[in-house]
Design a protein around this motif. Structure first.
Motif, mmCIF file in Angstrom:
data_model
loop_
_atom_site.group_PDB
_atom_site.id
_atom_site.type_symbol
_atom_site.label_atom_id
_atom_site.label_comp_id
_atom_site.label_asym_id
_atom_site.label_seq_id
_atom_site.Cartn_x
_atom_site.Cartn_y
_atom_site.Cartn_z
ATOM 1 N N ASP A 1 0.810 -1.218 0.000
ATOM 2 C CA ASP A 1 0.000 0.000 0.000
ATOM 3 C C ASP A 1 0.843 1.268 0.000
ATOM 4 O OD1 ASP A 1 -2.342 -1.453 -0.011
ATOM 5 O OD2 ASP A 1 -2.492 -1.522 2.174
ATOM 6 N N GLY B 1 1.145 3.635 -3.042
ATOM 7 C CA GLY B 1 0.094 4.563 -3.441
ATOM 8 C C GLY B 1 -0.850 4.021 -4.488
ATOM 9 N N ASP B 2 -1.074 4.815 -5.548
ATOM 10 C CA ASP B 2 -2.078 4.467 -6.567
ATOM 11 C C ASP B 2 -1.734 3.195 -7.345
ATOM 12 O OD1 ASP B 2 -3.450 6.705 -5.840
ATOM 13 O OD2 ASP B 2 -2.698 7.958 -7.473
ATOM 14 N N PHE C 1 -9.128 3.745 -14.934
ATOM 15 C CA PHE C 1 -7.831 4.062 -14.327
ATOM 16 C C PHE C 1 -6.903 4.577 -15.417
ATOM 17 C CE2 PHE C 1 -7.429 -0.390 -15.654
ATOM 18 C CZ PHE C 1 -6.223 -0.385 -16.334
ATOM 19 N N LYS D 1 -0.583 4.117 -14.481
ATOM 20 C CA LYS D 1 -0.476 3.390 -13.220
ATOM 21 C C LYS D 1 -0.228 1.907 -13.460
ATOM 22 C CE LYS D 1 -1.250 7.168 -11.030
ATOM 23 N NZ LYS D 1 -0.129 7.849 -10.358
ATOM 24 N N SER E 1 3.334 0.007 -12.280
ATOM 25 C CA SER E 1 3.377 -1.168 -11.399
ATOM 26 C C SER E 1 4.360 -2.199 -11.945
ATOM 27 C CB SER E 1 1.980 -1.780 -11.258
ATOM 28 O OG SER E 1 1.556 -2.410 -12.461
#
Length: 488
Positions: free
Chosen positions: A252, A255-256, A339, A343, A347
């Motif tokens: 977590d 973040g996003d 989204f 992002k 990742s």
């Protein structure tokens, strides 16, 4: 009956919708197979004379025997990670008057012809012929060769039993590393002990009969296990397993991108092919031992850099080249969500960079080979983080082949295209060439700095490059959705 099974499988192969696809890839893999065959054959033919020249006072057979124990354990690890176990669709056959034992014997017999079992023989058979030619006992050599054949087949059936068992893999790796450490620190002469075992087989070929007992025992255990599964209800009933979810709350802090990182970690650990890539990345840590312990490569700085890049880049290179095809099974669903594509890509970048950093920390023992070697590994790690990770993301926008994650990683060309072979040029050849130029004409240590600077520049301008990469993915978005929606 066996001939009918072979005929059915051949027809299934040539009539498959996938037959003829990726022909160039299959031809290339065939060339790789031919290369390894010729390599093993050459070592088998000339190995005796090379050892005799390098160690004139030693017996070449005893030298080979001394390291066979390590080779057998390494072969087991390699098989676990890479060998694709043979399968046969038995559902259409279960209602026919065919003995179930015949089906099981066929599947087990089919595994004996695996390339893993054949490749080693290209060394052992020529080496044995040379031994007989040089005056060794014919009975002793044949007994030794027969034992090698039994060991290869035993390893094949042992892999059946331990496959998918991570505890078994961990145990074998621990044993191998432990034996190497014991030998390295001279706690016990493992090399001498292993050599005595195989020397005894050469001196007394009757001992090879022990290998028959072991092979028969492993075959029986496999037969008993598979025979209990050859029933119609076992073939058509889907097993329901209780889902187990690890605590990934630590992610977590990213973040996003945390939800995407969590999904990637679950995907890697729950599927065969991605798990193989993950576990194989730790084996690449030992890649440097091939180069840094051999004086031949000391005069080949580009090859030393090649090893340095692989030591920390094993995961990035093997995982990154198939982005985003790993998500092809649910790519349509992903693209229907609200989204930002950035992002999703970040990742993947975080995952590759994190694994590179972990592998770099695990590479610290390479300081044993000198500060220069470790500086080379450090430069390679920075280059992998700053340049290769971004380039792999960019190259992924051209991936348009679906991947079945449940299939084995070895011998599986699914998802492979010309893209994977093109990207190897900037990923490996460019840093090797750059380092060679600096080492040759400017300075050895300046070669490290040049690669590190490129990696640092990649990190400094990461946002700029990520924006370009995101635009490329958005441009290819619907083409990939269509491509991933097709059956592989």
């Amino acid at each position: 009956m066996i001939s009918k099974f072979i005929s059915l499988e051949w027809k299934s192969f040539i009539r498959s919708a996938n037959f003829g696809k990726s022909l160039a890839v299959k031809i290339l893999i065939g060339f790789f197979a031919l290369y390894f065959i010729l390599t093993f054959l050459s070592i088998g033919v000339f190995g005796y004379y090379i050892l005799k020249k390098e160690f004139p006072d030693a017996d070449p057979l005893k030298i080979v025997n001394s390291y066979l124990l390590f080779a057998i354990l390494a072969d087991l690890i390699f098989r676990y990670l890479m060998q694709k176990l043979p399968v046969m669709n038995i559902k259409p056959l279960l209602h026919l008057p065919i003995k179930k034992s015949t089906l099981v014997h066929y599947v087990l017999g089919k595994s004996s012809g695996s390339g893993f079992n054949i490749l080693g023989l290209f060394f052992y058979i020529p080496f044995s012929i040379v031994l007989i030619k040089e005056g060794y006992s014919v009975a002793g050599v044949l007994g030794w060769l027969f034992t090698m054949f039994l060991i290869i087949q035993s390893a094949n059936f042992l892999n059946f039993l331990i496959n998918k068992n991570n505890i078994a893999l961990g145990s074998i790796v621990t044993i191998l590393v432990g034996l190497i450490a014991i030998q390295k620190f001279e706690i016990f002469d493992v090399v001498g002990f292993g050599g005595q075992i195989f020397d005894a087989i050469y001196a007394n070929p009757i001992y090879s009969l022990i290998g028959i007992i072991v092979l028969v025992g492993l075959y029986y255990l496999n037969y008993k296990q598979l025979r209990n599964l050859v029933y119609l209800d076992e073939a058509v009933t889907k097993k329901v397993k209780e889902a187990q979810s690890a605590d990934l709350s630590w992610a977590d802090k990213f973040g996003d991108v945390a939800p995407f990182i969590k999904n990637d970690i679950r995907l890697i650990w729950r599927n065969k092919r991605t798990k193989t890539v993950f576990l194989m990345s730790f084996l690449f840590l030992f890649y440097g031992l091939i180069f840094y312990t051999n004086d031949v490569y000391s005069k080949m700085p580009a090859m030393l850099m090649f090893a340095a890049l692989f030591i920390t880049g094993g995961f990035s290179l093997n995982y990154g080249q198939f982005i985003p095809a790993w998500d092809s099974a649910h790519y349509k669903m992903l693209m229907s969500q609200s989204f930002r594509y950035r992002k999703f890509l970040e990742s993947k970048w975080v995952l590759m960079v994190s694994m590179t950093a972990i592998l770099y920390l695990l590479s610290i023992p390479y300081l044993y080979f000198g500060v220069d070697i470790f500086l080379m590994i450090t430069a390679g790690a920075i280059f992998n983080i700053g340049f290769n990770s971004l380039f792999l993301l960019f190259a992924g926008s051209f991936n348009k082949k679906r991947i079945d994650l449940n299939k084995s990683g070895f011998g599986n060309t699914q998802g492979t295209s010309i893209t994977q072979f093109v990207i190897i040029i900037p990923l490996m050849l460019f840093p090797m060439l750059l380092f060679w130029v600096f080492d040759k004409f400017v300075g050895h240590h300046l070669g490290f700095i040049a690669l590190a600077v490129i990696g640092v520049l990649g990190l400094v301008f990461k946002n700029y490059f990520m924006n370009l990469i995101e635009k490329q993915y958005i441009k290819s978005k619907y083409v990939m959705i269509d491509a991933f929606g097709k059956e592989a």
